[in-house]
Enzyme design. Sequence first.
Site, PDB file in Angstrom:
ATOM      1  N   CYS A 161     110.513  39.968 -24.983  1.00  0.00           N
ATOM      2  CA  CYS A 161     111.720  40.517 -25.591  1.00  0.00           C
ATOM      3  C   CYS A 161     112.522  41.354 -24.592  1.00  0.00           C
ATOM      4  O   CYS A 161     113.702  41.604 -24.807  1.00  0.00           O
ATOM      5  CB  CYS A 161     111.381  41.331 -26.837  1.00  0.00           C
ATOM      6  SG  CYS A 161     110.178  42.645 -26.567  1.00  0.00           S
ATOM      7  N   HIS A 162     111.897  41.753 -23.474  1.00  0.00           N
ATOM      8  CA  HIS A 162     112.637  42.499 -22.450  1.00  0.00           C
ATOM      9  C   HIS A 162     113.736  41.639 -21.822  1.00  0.00           C
ATOM     10  O   HIS A 162     114.656  42.175 -21.217  1.00  0.00           O
ATOM     11  CB  HIS A 162     111.683  43.028 -21.368  1.00  0.00           C
ATOM     12  CG  HIS A 162     110.937  41.966 -20.624  1.00  0.00           C
ATOM     13  ND1 HIS A 162     109.753  41.429 -21.103  1.00  0.00           N
ATOM     14  CD2 HIS A 162     111.201  41.334 -19.453  1.00  0.00           C
ATOM     15  CE1 HIS A 162     109.316  40.522 -20.243  1.00  0.00           C
ATOM     16  NE2 HIS A 162     110.178  40.440 -19.237  1.00  0.00           N
ATOM     17  N   ASN A 181     108.687  43.081 -32.161  1.00  0.00           N
ATOM     18  CA  ASN A 181     107.816  42.147 -31.452  1.00  0.00           C
ATOM     19  C   ASN A 181     106.433  42.773 -31.283  1.00  0.00           C
ATOM     20  O   ASN A 181     106.303  43.804 -30.629  1.00  0.00           O
ATOM     21  CB  ASN A 181     108.437  41.825 -30.084  1.00  0.00           C
ATOM     22  CG  ASN A 181     107.598  40.915 -29.237  1.00  0.00           C
ATOM     23  OD1 ASN A 181     106.581  40.373 -29.663  1.00  0.00           O
ATOM     24  ND2 ASN A 181     108.026  40.740 -28.001  1.00  0.00           N
ATOM     25  N   TYR A 213     121.489  38.874 -27.430  1.00  0.00           N
ATOM     26  CA  TYR A 213     121.076  38.799 -28.834  1.00  0.00           C
ATOM     27  C   TYR A 213     121.883  37.712 -29.546  1.00  0.00           C
ATOM     28  O   TYR A 213     121.350  36.944 -30.333  1.00  0.00           O
ATOM     29  CB  TYR A 213     121.272  40.156 -29.522  1.00  0.00           C
ATOM     30  CG  TYR A 213     120.412  41.263 -28.948  1.00  0.00           C
ATOM     31  CD1 TYR A 213     119.079  41.400 -29.333  1.00  0.00           C
ATOM     32  CD2 TYR A 213     120.925  42.162 -28.022  1.00  0.00           C
ATOM     33  CE1 TYR A 213     118.290  42.415 -28.809  1.00  0.00           C
ATOM     34  CE2 TYR A 213     120.131  43.175 -27.491  1.00  0.00           C
ATOM     35  CZ  TYR A 213     118.821  43.302 -27.889  1.00  0.00           C
ATOM     36  OH  TYR A 213     118.032  44.293 -27.356  1.00  0.00           O
ATOM     37  N   GLU A 233     110.630  40.615 -12.307  1.00  0.00           N
ATOM     38  CA  GLU A 233     110.855  39.173 -12.398  1.00  0.00           C
ATOM     39  C   GLU A 233     111.935  38.721 -11.413  1.00  0.00           C
ATOM     40  O   GLU A 233     111.779  37.706 -10.731  1.00  0.00           O
ATOM     41  CB  GLU A 233     111.213  38.779 -13.821  1.00  0.00           C
ATOM     42  CG  GLU A 233     110.051  38.955 -14.777  1.00  0.00           C
ATOM     43  CD  GLU A 233     110.361  38.559 -16.220  1.00  0.00           C
ATOM     44  OE1 GLU A 233     111.411  37.925 -16.463  1.00  0.00           O
ATOM     45  OE2 GLU A 233     109.530  38.860 -17.102  1.00  0.00           O
TER      46      GLU A 233
END
Length: 186
Positions: A151-152, A143, A120, A178
């Site tokens: 945003c993850h 979001n 952040y 991912e």
Amino acid sequence: MARPTPSRELAHTTIDTPVGPLLLVASGQGLVQISFECEGFDEVLDALAGTLDGHLVSGPSVLGAPQEAALGQAARQIDQYFHRARTAFEVAIDPLVLVGFRGDVQRHLTTIGYGQTASYAQVAEELGRPGAVRAVGTGCATNPVPIVLPCHRVVRSDGALGGYRGGLEIKQRLLDLEAQNLVAAG
């Protein structure tokens, strides 16, 4: 003389994904919302209709061409993402849902690479507002189109997950998907 704001016709559909059903909502200008089942789809639709002065429609017989195209494109790309065939999204997002500093944060999320994370604090710094760490958190929490605007990928400075509208288990599953895809591709 001010132009009247037209009401938005909002089309919606649900899709099945490895992280559970997702609600997709679109206007003629693009994607408006992606919601997780834990958020309560009926509640989300009611809130959107009031917030965007929208008229909710659904089903192929009532969808306008722009909404149908936006929903179809988003559904295909999300499916590709979960099948490890897509690392970035090319989906139109209705500009009415990305406003102010929150919108700046949400647009910035696409600069965090697939399989990468940023804190952040890093996002606040990159946006030129190093003292706005909490505002970055709010931007992520609000979001409107998670997964598409990733945003993850934003975590706490100590590496902990932080929060996620879909729940921390889903956030971790997205990050793992991912990371595994990067390992398999490498």
